[in-house]
Design an enzyme around this catalytic site. Structure first.
Site: not given
Ligand code: PLP
Length: 484
Positions: A96, A157, A252, A338
């Site tokens: 992306f 993530s 993705t 703490y």
């Molecule tokens: C890019 C993406 C992720 C992972 O993103 P990170 O921030 O790199 O962990 C998860 N889900 C979708 C749909 C994504 O496009």
């Protein structure tokens, strides 16, 4: 035995870089950054180095005596820069495409200077409160209802891991004390196009790979709600406990959009937690005419949107919105003595909303970005990306030997070179060669995906410096590579 070192009397080995050195160094870095961002299009997008090459250029051991800053900056420019793949390049179309925008970079610099740890409200009140403000602004920009409360994490993530941990806490609360042993087997559902971070989260939470069921998708790579329903019923029949479903808005691979309204209906029917992964696609909700694509996401229990993906904020910045933050807190809060403070109850402590205790002041860069561009500026920029993607797809649609293989709801085009008289296997090989060839030019960088077993090329548009000329040049390079 090494000789014990003598400490010099003058204290020259103590303290931080003095201001008299920092000021010119900071100016040099600021100048370098401005020049870099102005000229980033002139670098080869993809680093032209072999594995180990950069490491081989660097000394094996750290210096005994400290070195002058100019030398370090010079080596950054000459030794390290060749190993950089330029994500800020206007022809970066792989994965992306993203932007570390000017205001975002400046916010990041200031956050580094402040070096606060926002774990508790009292540890730095503004880190907690600006996060609330910036995320309320962003929520409004995306048209989400005010019930949603956000926190910032490093990546989607982590955000999805935390969301699914909250789902486990809501559906199997005893697991927090007793662990999963002796519990009914739990199940999570996501489409076969869902991001691998969902699998990782399920594995990390202790449910194993069997803990996630991949739901088939339709011709346009969208989860089939009837299949989801069938899977849930089958699991119930078998004594497996359905816990949560993940709908992806902008997958993705193809940026397909799961029918979240229908998925939400099934989640309600079976009391499943609904998590929406809109890491990339969420930004499109800023645009009124695209918002219907995401319609139904407001029924989710949790939503992840990454400002570091398509909202011009430097990596890392991922936002997790939850309908009821208390449910997220219950999954993670575990305050040692703490860290108890008198303000508990009046405000929140960010450490209670995830695994990490320490929190960077990430909201500063996001707030800079939101203020600097404004709602209108952000909308126009995203609109332009979507328009460019549609134009690229239209060029490909008109070219008989090229095929756009998935709908283009956002700013990513997935395509294939399919010359007449070639087998699908030939086409896989040809497309692989085209990708390598255009990437070798240094003028552009694209990546690939595999759909229904076939190798496809992918171009994502999302950088603020990308103009139509970069796109038409990329199209030219693709066609040249295909002819070759
Ligand atoms: C890019 C993406 C992720 C992972 O993103 P990170 O921030 O790199 O962990 C998860 N889900 C979708 C749909 C994504 O496009």
């Amino acid at each position: 035995m090494p000789k014990p070192e003598e400490s010099p009397e003058d204290g020259s080995l103590l303290g931080d870089m003095p201001g008299s050195e920092l000021r010119p160094a900071a100016r040099a870095v600021a100048d370098w950054i401005s020049d870099y961002l102005d000229d980033v299009g002139s670098y080869p997008v993809l680093a032209r180095v072999r594995p180990g090459e950069i490491r081989g250029e660097l000394p094996l051991r750290m210096p005994h005596e400290g070195e002058p800053f100019q030398d370090i900056l010079r080596d950054f420019q000459t030794l390290l820069m060749p190993g950089v793949t330029h994500w800020n390049h206007p022809a970066f179309f792989a994965y992306f495409s993203i932007t570390g925008s000017g205001p975002g970079v400046l916010g990041e610099m200031l956050a580094a200077a402040l070096n606060v740890n926002g774990m508790l409200w009292r540890a730095c009140p503004v880190a907690t409160e600006l996060e609330e403000v910036a995320l309320a602004w962003l929520r409004d920009l995306l048209g989400l209802p005010p019930e949603f409360d956000g926190t910032i994490n490093d990546t989607a993530s982590s955000s999805s891991l935390y969301a699914l941990a909250a789902a486990r806490e809501a559906k199997l609360p005893e697991a927090r004390t007793r662990g999963l042993g002796g519990m009914p087997r739990g199940r999570f559902y996501a489409s076969e196009q869902a991001h691998s971070s969902i699998d990782k989260a399920v594995i990390t939470l202790g449910f194993g790979m069997d803990g996630i069921r991949k739901i088939p998708t339709d011709q346009e790579f969208r989860m089939l709600p009837a299949e989801l329903r069938r899977a849930v019923l089958e699991d119930l029949e078998a004594g497996v406990r359905p816990l949560a479903v993940v709908a992806t808005l902008g997958t993705t691979s193809t940026t397909s959009v799961d029918p979240v309204e229908a998925v939400a209906g099934i989640a309600r029917e079976f009391e499943l937690w609904l998590h929406v992964d809109a890491a990339y696609g969420g930004a499109a909700a800023a645009i009124p005419e695209l918002r219907p694509l995401l319609s139904g996401w407001e029924k989710a229990d949790s939503i992840v949107v990454n400002p570091h993906k398509w909202l011009f904020t430097p990596i890392d910045c991922s936002v997790l919105y939850v309908r009821d933050p208390e449910r997220l807190r219950r999954a993670f809060s575990l305050t040692p003595e703490y860290l108890r403070t008198p303000e508990e109850g009046e405000t929140r402590n960010l450490m209670d909303y995830g695994v990490a205790l320490g929190r960077r002041f990430r909201s500063l860069k996001l707030w800079f970005v939101l203020r600097y561009f404004g709602a209108r500026g952000i909308r126009e920029r995203i609109r332009q990306h979507v328009a460019m993607a549609r134009e690229l797809a239209a060029w490909m649609d008109e070219a008989p030997e090229w095929e756009v293989v998935a709908p283009v709801p956002f700013s990513t085009v997935v395509f294939r070179f399919v010359p007449a008289g070639t087998s699908p296997e030939d086409q896989d090989r040809l497309n692989g060669e085209i990708m390598d060839r255009v990437n070798e030019t240094g003028e552009m960088f694209i990546s690939h995906t595999v759909l229904k077993g076939r190798f496809c090329l992918r171009m994502a548009i999302g950088n603020l410096r990308t103009r139509r000329e970069h796109l038409s040049r990329a199209w030219e390079l693709l066609q040249e590579a295909a002819r070759g």
